[in-house]
Design an enzyme around this catalytic site. Structure first.
Site, PDB file in Angstrom:
ATOM      1  N   GLY A  42       0.795  -1.066   0.119  1.00 27.06           N
ATOM      2  CA  GLY A  42      -0.020   0.093   0.073  1.00 27.06           C
ATOM      3  C   GLY A  42       0.687   1.227   0.155  1.00 27.06           C
ATOM      4  O   GLY A  42       2.026   1.184   0.413  1.00 27.06           O
ATOM      5  N   GLN A  74       3.021   9.812   1.304  1.00 25.60           N
ATOM      6  CA  GLN A  74       4.217   9.371   1.298  1.00 25.60           C
ATOM      7  C   GLN A  74       5.049   9.826   0.122  1.00 25.60           C
ATOM      8  O   GLN A  74       6.222   9.676   0.378  1.00 25.60           O
ATOM      9  CB  GLN A  74       3.969   7.765   1.442  1.00 25.60           C
ATOM     10  CG  GLN A  74       3.492   7.537   2.909  1.00 25.60           C
ATOM     11  CD  GLN A  74       3.168   5.725   2.802  1.00 25.60           C
ATOM     12  OE1 GLN A  74       2.349   5.230   2.508  1.00 25.60           O
ATOM     13  NE2 GLN A  74       4.311   5.187   3.143  1.00 25.60           N
ATOM     14  N   CYS A 104       5.991  -0.051   7.789  1.00 25.98           N
ATOM     15  CA  CYS A 104       5.921   1.245   6.931  1.00 25.98           C
ATOM     16  C   CYS A 104       6.979   1.548   6.018  1.00 25.98           C
ATOM     17  O   CYS A 104       8.128   1.844   6.633  1.00 25.98           O
ATOM     18  CB  CYS A 104       5.216   2.349   7.803  1.00 25.98           C
ATOM     19  SG  CYS A 104       4.623   3.800   6.821  1.00 25.98           S
ATOM     20  N   LEU A 105       6.571   1.931   4.907  1.00 20.01           N
ATOM     21  CA  LEU A 105       7.653   2.333   3.716  1.00 20.01           C
ATOM     22  C   LEU A 105       8.242   3.669   4.277  1.00 20.01           C
ATOM     23  O   LEU A 105       9.450   4.147   4.005  1.00 20.01           O
ATOM     24  CB  LEU A 105       7.157   2.513   2.456  1.00 20.01           C
ATOM     25  CG  LEU A 105       6.533   1.256   1.834  1.00 20.01           C
ATOM     26  CD1 LEU A 105       5.917   1.434   0.405  1.00 20.01           C
ATOM     27  CD2 LEU A 105       7.790  -0.050   1.467  1.00 20.01           C
ATOM     28  N   HIS A 143      -4.117   1.079   7.710  1.00 17.00           N
ATOM     29  CA  HIS A 143      -2.685   1.526   7.640  1.00 17.00           C
ATOM     30  C   HIS A 143      -2.732   2.937   6.659  1.00 17.00           C
ATOM     31  O   HIS A 143      -2.280   3.895   6.924  1.00 17.00           O
ATOM     32  CB  HIS A 143      -1.744   0.602   7.394  1.00 17.00           C
ATOM     33  CG  HIS A 143      -0.425   1.208   7.145  1.00 17.00           C
ATOM     34  ND1 HIS A 143       0.437   0.587   8.087  1.00 17.00           N
ATOM     35  CD2 HIS A 143       0.139   1.948   6.345  1.00 17.00           C
ATOM     36  CE1 HIS A 143       1.701   1.298   7.882  1.00 17.00           C
ATOM     37  NE2 HIS A 143       1.507   1.905   6.833  1.00 17.00           N
ATOM     38  N   GLU A 144      -3.410   2.347   5.537  1.00 19.81           N
ATOM     39  CA  GLU A 144      -3.248   3.637   4.325  1.00 19.81           C
ATOM     40  C   GLU A 144      -4.209   4.754   4.676  1.00 19.81           C
ATOM     41  O   GLU A 144      -3.833   5.865   4.332  1.00 19.81           O
ATOM     42  CB  GLU A 144      -3.426   2.825   2.940  1.00 19.81           C
ATOM     43  CG  GLU A 144      -2.584   1.887   2.749  1.00 19.81           C
ATOM     44  CD  GLU A 144      -1.037   2.230   2.647  1.00 19.81           C
ATOM     45  OE1 GLU A 144      -0.799   3.566   2.561  1.00 19.81           O
ATOM     46  OE2 GLU A 144      -0.160   1.585   2.868  1.00 19.81           O
ATOM     47  N   HIS A 200      -2.806   7.163   7.086  1.00 17.73           N
ATOM     48  CA  HIS A 200      -1.823   7.885   6.437  1.00 17.73           C
ATOM     49  C   HIS A 200      -2.464   9.208   5.936  1.00 17.73           C
ATOM     50  O   HIS A 200      -1.932  10.489   6.315  1.00 17.73           O
ATOM     51  CB  HIS A 200      -1.097   7.358   5.488  1.00 17.73           C
ATOM     52  CG  HIS A 200       0.221   6.563   5.676  1.00 17.73           C
ATOM     53  ND1 HIS A 200       1.308   7.497   6.287  1.00 17.73           N
ATOM     54  CD2 HIS A 200       0.572   5.358   5.344  1.00 17.73           C
ATOM     55  CE1 HIS A 200       1.990   6.476   6.727  1.00 17.73           C
ATOM     56  NE2 HIS A 200       1.840   5.281   5.963  1.00 17.73           N
TER      57      HIS A 200
END
Length: 218
Positions: A71, A76, A129-130, A171-172, A175
């Site tokens: 995702g 991000q 997480c990225l 999660h997304e 963000h």
């Protein structure tokens, strides 16, 4: 990665996206500490024309694949728009699939998503997480959620997700609200990727909970 002060944040969103797309290859991923990750994203309301939106979505998908991740939210990559993409081929052993409810998810675009818990069941697993590279921590989240919003064509989305797909959409969407997974994590569980590989490679984090001193829900 440019610092917040170096990035031309005064650019209109459309120009910011055009600038990002002017470079070849995956988009640069913003790391924790950048204020863009802590601001609620602006609801999408046609700020990008249809052709530019398609190009941006393609770039988000390519960046997600290159990372790799399952995702990616627009903040991000430094764009404060309420848009995210998800996709999970779920290449995991059967034991992990069953324990985590991790089923393959096709590529999807989430526009202006919101979620709410369905029922009171919660599940806790390590999550990464990225934008927080190199670390993972256990997060307890609702096991089932209802996601509402739009897709990239403006069609309404109203769907229930459970298991690992529910975790991904939470999660997304978080963000887009300026929330990182660490805000919801059991911080005693915080582990490097190396520690995860050496110590906590298990479908459910029972040993980690006992050894690191935190409690799992239920």
């Amino acid at each position: 990665m440019a610092s917040e002060s170096d990035r031309p944040t005064s650019l209109p969103l459309r120009d910011r996206v055009e600038q990002l797309l002017s470079h070849e290859g995956p988009l640069p991923i913003v790391a924790a500490g950048d204020p863009v990750l802590r601001r609620p994203a602006e609801p999408f309301d046609g700020q990008l024309d249809p052709a530019l939106l398609v190009r941006f979505v393609v770039a988000l998908r390519a960046t997600m694949h290159a990372a790799p991740g399952v995702g990616l939210a627009a903040p991000q990559v430094g764009v404060g728009l309420r848009i995210a993409v998800i996709e999970d081929p779920a290449p995991v052993p059967e034991e992990v699939r069953l324990a985590r409810g991790r089923e393959p998810q096709p590529f999807r675009v989430l526009v202006n998503p919101e979620y709410e818990a369905v029922g009171g069941e919660r599940a806790a697993f390590f999550e990464g997480c990225l934008s927080v590279p190199g670390w993972q921590a256990v997060v307890a989240r609702p096991a089932r959620v209802r996601l509402t919003g739009l897709d990239e064509h403006g069609r309404a989305v109203n769907e229930e997700f459970s298991g690992w797909p529910a975790r991904i959409v939470q999660h997304e969407t978080d963000h887009l609200d300026g929330t990182l997974y660490l805000d919801r994590a059991e911080l005693r569980s915080l582990s490097s990727n190396q520690a995860m590989a050496d110590l906590w490679n298990e479908p459910v984090p029972h040993r980690a909970a006992r050894s690191l001193g935190f409690t799992l829900p239920g």
